[in-house]
Scaffold this motif. Sequence first.
Motif, mmCIF file in Angstrom:
data_model
loop_
_atom_site.group_PDB
_atom_site.id
_atom_site.type_symbol
_atom_site.label_atom_id
_atom_site.label_comp_id
_atom_site.label_asym_id
_atom_site.label_seq_id
_atom_site.Cartn_x
_atom_site.Cartn_y
_atom_site.Cartn_z
ATOM 1 N N VAL A 1 -0.069 -3.651 -5.797
ATOM 2 C CA VAL A 1 0.269 -2.290 -5.241
ATOM 3 C C VAL A 1 -1.295 -1.721 -5.093
ATOM 4 N N LEU A 2 -1.337 -1.274 -3.924
ATOM 5 C CA LEU A 2 -2.702 -0.599 -3.837
ATOM 6 C C LEU A 2 -2.167 0.974 -3.709
ATOM 7 N N PRO A 3 -2.612 1.716 -4.833
ATOM 8 C CA PRO A 3 -2.197 3.408 -4.751
ATOM 9 C C PRO A 3 -3.002 4.410 -3.973
ATOM 10 N N LEU A 4 -3.002 4.500 -2.834
ATOM 11 C CA LEU A 4 -3.714 5.430 -2.069
ATOM 12 C C LEU A 4 -3.188 6.720 -2.364
ATOM 13 N N CYS A 5 -1.955 6.816 -2.675
ATOM 14 C CA CYS A 5 -0.987 8.107 -2.820
ATOM 15 C C CYS A 5 -1.517 8.610 -4.130
ATOM 16 N N PRO A 6 -2.260 10.143 -4.132
ATOM 17 C CA PRO A 6 -2.606 10.516 -5.360
ATOM 18 C C PRO A 6 -1.581 10.647 -6.515
ATOM 19 N N TYR A 7 -0.323 10.909 -6.172
ATOM 20 C CA TYR A 7 0.732 10.808 -7.348
ATOM 21 C C TYR A 7 0.958 9.281 -7.879
ATOM 22 N N VAL A 8 1.014 8.286 -7.126
ATOM 23 C CA VAL A 8 1.312 7.006 -7.502
ATOM 24 C C VAL A 8 -0.100 6.600 -8.335
ATOM 25 N N HIS A 9 -1.184 6.965 -7.797
ATOM 26 C CA HIS A 9 -2.716 6.648 -8.284
ATOM 27 C C HIS A 9 -2.802 7.286 -9.757
ATOM 28 N N ALA A 10 -2.258 8.604 -9.969
ATOM 29 C CA ALA A 10 -2.470 9.263 -11.183
ATOM 30 C C ALA A 10 -1.355 8.549 -12.295
ATOM 31 N N GLN A 11 -0.118 8.086 -11.605
ATOM 32 C CA GLN A 11 0.682 7.701 -12.746
ATOM 33 C C GLN A 11 -0.009 6.034 -13.146
ATOM 34 N N PHE A 12 -0.654 5.425 -12.100
ATOM 35 C CA PHE A 12 -1.068 4.101 -12.682
ATOM 36 C C PHE A 12 -2.209 4.325 -13.472
ATOM 37 N N ALA B 1 8.051 -4.274 -5.949
ATOM 38 C CA ALA B 1 6.862 -4.965 -5.946
ATOM 39 C C ALA B 1 6.652 -5.976 -7.010
ATOM 40 N N ARG B 2 7.316 -5.872 -7.916
ATOM 41 C CA ARG B 2 7.249 -7.041 -9.006
ATOM 42 C C ARG B 2 8.296 -8.066 -8.422
ATOM 43 N N SER B 3 9.625 -7.679 -8.047
ATOM 44 C CA SER B 3 10.498 -8.767 -7.578
ATOM 45 C C SER B 3 9.959 -9.568 -6.595
ATOM 46 N N HIS B 4 9.004 -9.133 -5.781
ATOM 47 C CA HIS B 4 8.540 -9.611 -4.477
ATOM 48 C C HIS B 4 7.044 -10.154 -4.673
ATOM 49 N N GLN B 5 6.524 -10.228 -5.955
ATOM 50 C CA GLN B 5 5.390 -10.849 -6.525
ATOM 51 C C GLN B 5 4.360 -9.833 -5.373
ATOM 52 N N LEU B 6 4.325 -8.566 -5.539
ATOM 53 C CA LEU B 6 3.075 -7.803 -4.552
ATOM 54 C C LEU B 6 2.347 -7.367 -5.492
ATOM 55 N N LEU C 1 0.404 -5.036 -11.451
ATOM 56 C CA LEU C 1 0.759 -4.807 -10.028
ATOM 57 C C LEU C 1 -0.614 -4.056 -9.435
ATOM 58 N N TRP C 2 -1.509 -3.534 -10.240
ATOM 59 C CA TRP C 2 -2.667 -2.710 -9.563
ATOM 60 C C TRP C 2 -3.495 -3.436 -8.966
ATOM 61 N N ALA C 3 -3.745 -3.305 -7.711
ATOM 62 C CA ALA C 3 -4.816 -3.929 -7.030
ATOM 63 C C ALA C 3 -5.893 -3.301 -7.138
ATOM 64 N N GLY C 4 -6.269 -2.476 -7.879
ATOM 65 C CA GLY C 4 -7.405 -1.757 -8.173
ATOM 66 C C GLY C 4 -7.941 -0.733 -7.243
ATOM 67 N N ASP C 5 -8.909 0.050 -7.362
ATOM 68 C CA ASP C 5 -9.277 1.145 -6.605
ATOM 69 C C ASP C 5 -10.144 0.420 -5.398
ATOM 70 N N GLU C 6 -9.898 0.759 -4.209
ATOM 71 C CA GLU C 6 -10.647 0.752 -2.871
ATOM 72 C C GLU C 6 -11.947 1.357 -2.910
ATOM 73 N N THR D 1 0.810 -1.220 -0.103
ATOM 74 C CA THR D 1 -0.167 -0.116 0.026
ATOM 75 C C THR D 1 0.860 1.379 -0.041
ATOM 76 N N VAL D 2 0.685 2.129 -0.834
ATOM 77 C CA VAL D 2 1.658 3.420 -1.090
ATOM 78 C C VAL D 2 0.422 4.522 -0.516
ATOM 79 N N TYR D 3 1.006 5.134 0.585
ATOM 80 C CA TYR D 3 0.034 6.045 1.034
ATOM 81 C C TYR D 3 0.334 7.628 0.575
ATOM 82 N N HIS D 4 1.675 7.918 0.491
ATOM 83 C CA HIS D 4 1.979 9.353 0.393
ATOM 84 C C HIS D 4 3.232 9.369 -0.377
#
Length: 99
Positions: A73-84, A66-71, A94-99, A39-42
């Motif tokens: 990603v939940l992008p709660l951070c606005p920057y990361v969410h915008a990039q996704f 995330a890729r190397s650890h097969q995770l 990677l994208w776990a979707g929007d909660e 989970t990416v917060y900020h």
Amino acid sequence: MDEAVQLKLDDQGNGAFTISDGDKQLGEMVVRERDHLLTVYHTEVIAEAEGKGLAKKMLNAMVDYARSHQLQVLPLCPYVHAQFKRHPEEYADLWAGDE
């Protein structure tokens, strides 16, 4: 500048990717790793270092981790969410979707 991105996690999986120039921290991306989910917060870069692509460097480091650890990603951070959202094909695995 030779910025290095590092990941520091505590034993509960809370931590951050940080980017530094020497011993000066220029930015951080706050994350939590738990149950195959990152989970990416900020994401924040200090004012004097903005506009130099440092957030993107941290994003790339987070994605590689995330890729190397097969995770997922939940992008709660606005920057990361915008990039996704802007580059869905790049992050679809990677994208776990929007909660």
